[in-house]
Design a protein around this motif. Structure first.
Motif, PDB file in Angstrom:
ATOM      1  N   LEU A   1       1.150   9.999   6.698  1.00 45.75           N
ATOM      2  CA  LEU A   1       0.577   8.997   5.807  1.00 45.75           C
ATOM      3  C   LEU A   1      -0.828   8.678   6.292  1.00 45.75           C
ATOM      4  O   LEU A   1      -0.995   8.296   7.434  1.00 45.75           O
ATOM      5  CB  LEU A   1       1.409   7.711   5.817  1.00 45.75           C
ATOM      6  CG  LEU A   1       2.895   7.809   5.501  1.00 45.75           C
ATOM      7  CD1 LEU A   1       3.541   6.447   5.692  1.00 45.75           C
ATOM      8  CD2 LEU A   1       3.107   8.289   4.070  1.00 45.75           C
ATOM      9  N   ASP A   2      -1.819   8.861   5.506  1.00 40.63           N
ATOM     10  CA  ASP A   2      -3.178   8.478   5.860  1.00 40.63           C
ATOM     11  C   ASP A   2      -3.427   8.721   7.352  1.00 40.63           C
ATOM     12  O   ASP A   2      -3.552   9.850   7.788  1.00 40.63           O
ATOM     13  CB  ASP A   2      -3.435   7.033   5.458  1.00 40.63           C
ATOM     14  CG  ASP A   2      -4.913   6.665   5.512  1.00 40.63           C
ATOM     15  OD1 ASP A   2      -5.739   7.588   5.604  1.00 40.63           O
ATOM     16  OD2 ASP A   2      -5.245   5.469   5.472  1.00 40.63           O
TER      17      ASP A   2
ATOM     18  N   ASP B   1       0.833  -1.194   0.000  1.00 40.42           N
ATOM     19  CA  ASP B   1       0.000   0.000   0.000  1.00 40.42           C
ATOM     20  C   ASP B   1       0.872   1.251   0.000  1.00 40.42           C
ATOM     21  O   ASP B   1       2.071   1.190  -0.302  1.00 40.42           O
ATOM     22  CB  ASP B   1      -0.960  -0.016   1.190  1.00 40.42           C
ATOM     23  CG  ASP B   1      -0.231  -0.034   2.530  1.00 40.42           C
ATOM     24  OD1 ASP B   1       1.028  -0.019   2.552  1.00 40.42           O
ATOM     25  OD2 ASP B   1      -0.910  -0.054   3.574  1.00 40.42           O
ATOM     26  N   GLU B   2       0.261   2.378   0.348  1.00 43.22           N
ATOM     27  CA  GLU B   2       0.984   3.648   0.399  1.00 43.22           C
ATOM     28  C   GLU B   2       2.185   3.566   1.339  1.00 43.22           C
ATOM     29  O   GLU B   2       3.261   4.109   1.052  1.00 43.22           O
ATOM     30  CB  GLU B   2       0.029   4.752   0.870  1.00 43.22           C
ATOM     31  CG  GLU B   2       0.703   6.101   1.106  1.00 43.22           C
ATOM     32  CD  GLU B   2      -0.160   7.064   1.914  1.00 43.22           C
ATOM     33  OE1 GLU B   2       0.062   8.282   1.813  1.00 43.22           O
ATOM     34  OE2 GLU B   2      -1.040   6.586   2.664  1.00 43.22           O
ATOM     35  N   THR B   3       2.016   2.898   2.456  1.00 40.12           N
ATOM     36  CA  THR B   3       3.116   2.763   3.404  1.00 40.12           C
ATOM     37  C   THR B   3       4.260   1.959   2.811  1.00 40.12           C
ATOM     38  O   THR B   3       5.432   2.294   2.984  1.00 40.12           O
ATOM     39  CB  THR B   3       2.622   2.102   4.704  1.00 40.12           C
ATOM     40  OG1 THR B   3       1.634   2.945   5.314  1.00 40.12           O
ATOM     41  CG2 THR B   3       3.766   1.878   5.679  1.00 40.12           C
TER      42      THR B   3
ATOM     43  N   ALA C   1       5.115   1.775  -0.288  1.00 43.69           N
ATOM     44  CA  ALA C   1       5.803   2.643  -1.243  1.00 43.69           C
ATOM     45  C   ALA C   1       6.675   3.667  -0.534  1.00 43.69           C
ATOM     46  O   ALA C   1       7.813   3.949  -0.953  1.00 43.69           O
ATOM     47  CB  ALA C   1       4.782   3.337  -2.140  1.00 43.69           C
ATOM     48  N   ALA C   2       6.161   4.240   0.568  1.00 46.86           N
ATOM     49  CA  ALA C   2       6.929   5.235   1.316  1.00 46.86           C
ATOM     50  C   ALA C   2       8.178   4.612   1.942  1.00 46.86           C
ATOM     51  O   ALA C   2       9.259   5.222   1.948  1.00 46.86           O
ATOM     52  CB  ALA C   2       6.055   5.866   2.396  1.00 46.86           C
TER      53      ALA C   2
END
Length: 213
Positions: A196-197, A28-30, A32-33
Motif C-alpha cells: 500500500l503506498d 483512505d486507501e488503508t 478501504a484495504a
C-alpha cells in the motif's frame, strides 16, 4: 530518546500526524484495504481492536460499513476529543482507552478480540518492548493485521543489538522489522500480504485458530 520520551512525544502530539491531522484527511486507501480484509476474514459481527487509533478514521470507516464492536487505544488523550467531534456515531458505540499498548494488553484474556490491527504504530515500539508482539498474537482470536513501513530510509542505521532504525521528526525512532518473522515466531501464520503506498499490509492467523494449527 528513550521509550518514555517517545511515548510522551506521541501523547502530546500536535500539528503534522496529530489526531487533528488524521481527522482532517479522513479514511483512505488503508481504511478501504482493512475493510476488505476484515469483511473477507471475520465479518462485521467481529470484535475489533485498533492499536494507536488516533482520531479513529479507520475505525470510523469500519463503523460506517456495519462494524459495531470496535475498540481503540491511543497514547494521546486529545485523540478521543477529536474523535468525538469528528465521528460522533463511532464515539457513541465504540470503546476507547488512553494509554500505552504495553500496559493495556497484559490484562486482557486470550482471544480478547476477533481481530487486532495496527497502522504505522508497531514500527515505533522500541526493542526493549519486543515482548508485546507475543501478547498481541495472544489476544487476537482470528486475525492480526499489520500495516507498517518496511522500506529503507535514507538515514537507516542498524546494529547487532537493535533492529534497523530511521530517526524521523526530530529524533523519533522508526524501527524497521520483518513483521512476517516477528509474528510467525509467535506461532502465527501469514495468510495475506499487499503493498500500500508506502506501507506493507500483512494478515496473520494466530496460533490456535483452525487453519493455524
Amino acid at each position: 530518546m528513550d521509550s518514555d520520551e517517545v511515548r510522551e512525544r506521541w501523547a502530546e502530539r500536535s500539528g503534522e500526524f496529530s489526531p487533528e491531522y488524521y481527522a482532517y484527511y479522513g479514511p483512505d486507501e488503508t481504511s478501504a484495504a482493512l475493510l476488505d480484509l476484515l469483511d473477507e476474514r471475520v465479518g462485521p459481527d467481529a470484535s475489533v481492536l485498533e492499536l494507536g487509533c488516533s482520531a479513529g478514521r479507520h475505525l470510523a470507516h469500519l463503523h460506517e460499513n456495519g462494524y459495531d464492536d470496535l475498540t481503540g487505544i491511543d497514547l494521546n488523550p486529545d485523540a478521543f476529543d477529536v474523535l468525538a467531534e469528528t465521528y460522533p456515531d463511532l464515539d457513541e458505540t465504540g470503546t476507547f482507552h488512553v494509554g500505552a499498548i504495553e500496559e493495556f494488553v497484559t490484562d486482557l484474556p486470550d482471544d480478547a478480540f476477533d481481530a487486532v490491527y495496527s497502522v504505522e504504530t508497531l514500527q515505533h515500539v522500541p526493542p526493549e518492548d519486543d515482548w508485546v508482539f507475543a501478547e498481541l498474537a495472544r489476544i487476537a482470536g482470528d486475525l492480526l493485521v499489520t500495516v507498517e513501513v518496511e522500506g529503507e530510509g535514507d538515514d537507516r542505521t542498524e546494529t547487532d543489538e537493535r533492529p534497523a532504525v530511521n530517526y524521523v521528526d526530530e529524533g523519533v525512532p522508526l524501527f524497521y522489522r520483518d513483521w512476517n518473522a516477528v509474528f510467525t515466531d509467535c506461532g502465527a501464520i501469514e495468510v495475506e500480504s499487499a503493498s500500500l503506498d508506502r506501507d506493507t499490509l500483512r494478515a496473520f492467523q494466530p496460533a490456535g485458530t483452525d487453519s493455524a494449527q
